[in-house]
Design a protein around this motif. Structure first.
Motif, short mmCIF file in Angstrom:
data_model
loop_
_atom_site.label_atom_id
_atom_site.label_comp_id
_atom_site.label_asym_id
_atom_site.label_seq_id
_atom_site.Cartn_x
_atom_site.Cartn_y
_atom_site.Cartn_z
N ASP A 116 0.80 -1.22 0.00
CA ASP A 116 0.00 0.00 0.00
C ASP A 116 0.83 1.27 0.00
O ASP A 116 0.41 2.30 -0.54
CB ASP A 116 -0.94 0.01 1.20
CG ASP A 116 -2.10 -0.97 1.03
OD1 ASP A 116 -2.60 -1.10 -0.10
OD2 ASP A 116 -2.48 -1.60 2.02
N CYS A 117 2.02 1.26 0.61
CA CYS A 117 2.79 2.50 0.69
C CYS A 117 3.53 2.81 -0.61
O CYS A 117 3.92 3.95 -0.85
CB CYS A 117 3.77 2.45 1.86
SG CYS A 117 5.25 1.44 1.56
N HIS A 118 3.71 1.82 -1.48
CA HIS A 118 4.58 2.01 -2.64
C HIS A 118 4.09 3.08 -3.62
O HIS A 118 4.90 3.91 -4.06
CB HIS A 118 4.77 0.67 -3.36
CG HIS A 118 5.33 -0.40 -2.47
ND1 HIS A 118 5.17 -1.75 -2.71
CD2 HIS A 118 6.06 -0.32 -1.32
CE1 HIS A 118 5.77 -2.45 -1.76
NE2 HIS A 118 6.31 -1.61 -0.91
N GLY A 203 1.98 6.89 -8.87
CA GLY A 203 2.41 5.55 -8.48
C GLY A 203 1.24 4.59 -8.62
O GLY A 203 0.12 4.93 -8.25
N ILE A 204 1.49 3.43 -9.21
CA ILE A 204 0.44 2.43 -9.41
C ILE A 204 0.86 1.15 -8.70
O ILE A 204 1.99 0.68 -8.84
CB ILE A 204 0.23 2.14 -10.91
CG1 ILE A 204 -0.13 3.42 -11.66
CG2 ILE A 204 -0.85 1.08 -11.12
CD1 ILE A 204 -0.18 3.24 -13.17
N THR A 210 5.75 -5.11 -10.68
CA THR A 210 6.28 -4.26 -9.61
C THR A 210 5.41 -3.00 -9.54
O THR A 210 4.69 -2.68 -10.48
CB THR A 210 7.72 -3.82 -9.91
OG1 THR A 210 7.72 -2.98 -11.07
CG2 THR A 210 8.63 -5.02 -10.14
N PRO A 211 5.47 -2.27 -8.44
CA PRO A 211 4.85 -0.93 -8.43
C PRO A 211 5.51 -0.08 -9.50
O PRO A 211 6.73 -0.15 -9.71
CB PRO A 211 5.16 -0.41 -7.03
CG PRO A 211 5.44 -1.64 -6.21
CD PRO A 211 6.08 -2.61 -7.15
N VAL A 212 4.72 0.73 -10.20
CA VAL A 212 5.27 1.50 -11.33
C VAL A 212 4.73 2.93 -11.31
O VAL A 212 3.71 3.21 -10.68
CB VAL A 212 4.91 0.86 -12.70
CG1 VAL A 212 5.58 -0.48 -12.85
CG2 VAL A 212 3.39 0.75 -12.87
#
Length: 300
Positions: A116-118, A203-204, A210-212
């Motif tokens: 969630d923080c990414h 941020g997705i 990966t988070p992108v």
């Protein structure tokens, strides 16, 4: 399984150097679940709860240095103004008990695409402070995630802190799940407006291996706002601009079908989240610059 309990950061680094495969634990909200379900059985655990430095933070003129073990609850309570996007994301993490134990450092260590923080860290701009007995290095958040649950950390490194750019404009975070919290995100979206640099951050989460970041969407929106002088005027955003931004954000995804949702649904949901978070953030921005139009701010 050996349980190591260093009393200082130096002892923790020495233990990690001696046992590179050792798994660090502070809140334990991810690691203990995996151990309890026998999904992981490390030879060594390094308990970091006695390392007081990991539970502190420093607010500077441009950045916040957040200790790796600072619980989400403290971010929500004490850093809402400096890190509004991260505070919003923290609200959606688990239950109050989990938020009292879980931390950004732990979330980064797990490197889950659904962390969630990414998205908030990507949108705001952050660096991961990694350290070993060999020294300290700063890993830009854009380079930190290397694969599904894989990161740029070396085997002997531990996360000591995260350095996050302080908000100079509105930030937003939203996620889709079967309920508002205590759920793994089907997808998530973070947005940050950086008015001083005339820049947009995104941020997705949970919509790619990966988070992108949605870089094309960021560049499009920043340029459109500049070309129409909207950064200065604070006029309402044209709906064509909002829709284009949402479509470009959706195009940054590379999702899969799984038990939580289909790839097609994730792409659609990311577009919806991008549109909504931009609307909320722009309302706050208009209020911030003293526009007589628009509603009350909706940013934390």
């Amino acid at each position: 399984m050996d349980f190591l309990r260093p009393a200082t950061w130096g002892e923790a680094l020495a233990a990690k150097a001696e046992h590179p495969s050792a798994v660090p634990i502070a809140g334990g909200t991810d690691v203990m679940v995996e151990i309890n379900f026998d999904h992981r059985r490390p030879a060594h655990l390094i308990d970091l709860t006695r390392v007081a430095d990991l539970y502190t933070w420093e607010v500077g003129a441009e950045r916040v240095r957040l200790g790796a073990a600072v619980p989400y609850t403290r971010i929500m309570t004490h850093l809402r103004a400096e890190l509004p996007g991260l505070a919003l994301a923290a609200h959606t993490v688990g239950s109050p008990q989990i938020r009292n134990r879980g931390s950004v450092g732990g979330n980064l260590g797990a490197a889950s695409p659904a962390g969630d923080c990414h998205p908030a860290l990507l949108a705001a701009g952050a660096e991961v402070e990694a350290e070993s007995v060999r020294g300290t290095r700063l890993i830009p958040i854009d380079d930190f995630f290397t694969g599904v649950k894989r990161s740029a950390l070396e085997p002997d490194e531990l996360i000591r802190a995260v350095r996050i750019t302080r908000a100079t404009g509105p930030q937003q975070f939203a996620k889709v799940g079967t309920r508002n919290a205590m759920v793994i995100a089907v997808c998530a979206f973070g947005l940050a407006l950086h008015p001083e640099q005339r820049r947009v951050g995104t941020g997705i989460g949970s919509a790619a291996p990966t988070p992108v970041r949605a870089r094309t969407a960021e560049e499009f929106l920043a340029a459109a706002l500049a070309d129409a002088d909207l950064w200065a005027s604070g006029e309402p955003l044209p709906q064509t601009l909002v829709r284009e931004f949402a479509e470009l954000a959706s195009g940054a995804c590379n999702p899969i079908d799984d038990v939580r949702g289909t790839a097609a649904y994730r792409r659609h949901a990311v577009a919806v989240l991008a549109r909504r978070t931009l609307g909320w953030a722009w309302e706050s921005y208009r209020d911030q610059i003293g526009s007589t139009e628009g509603g009350a701010p909706r940013c934390a």
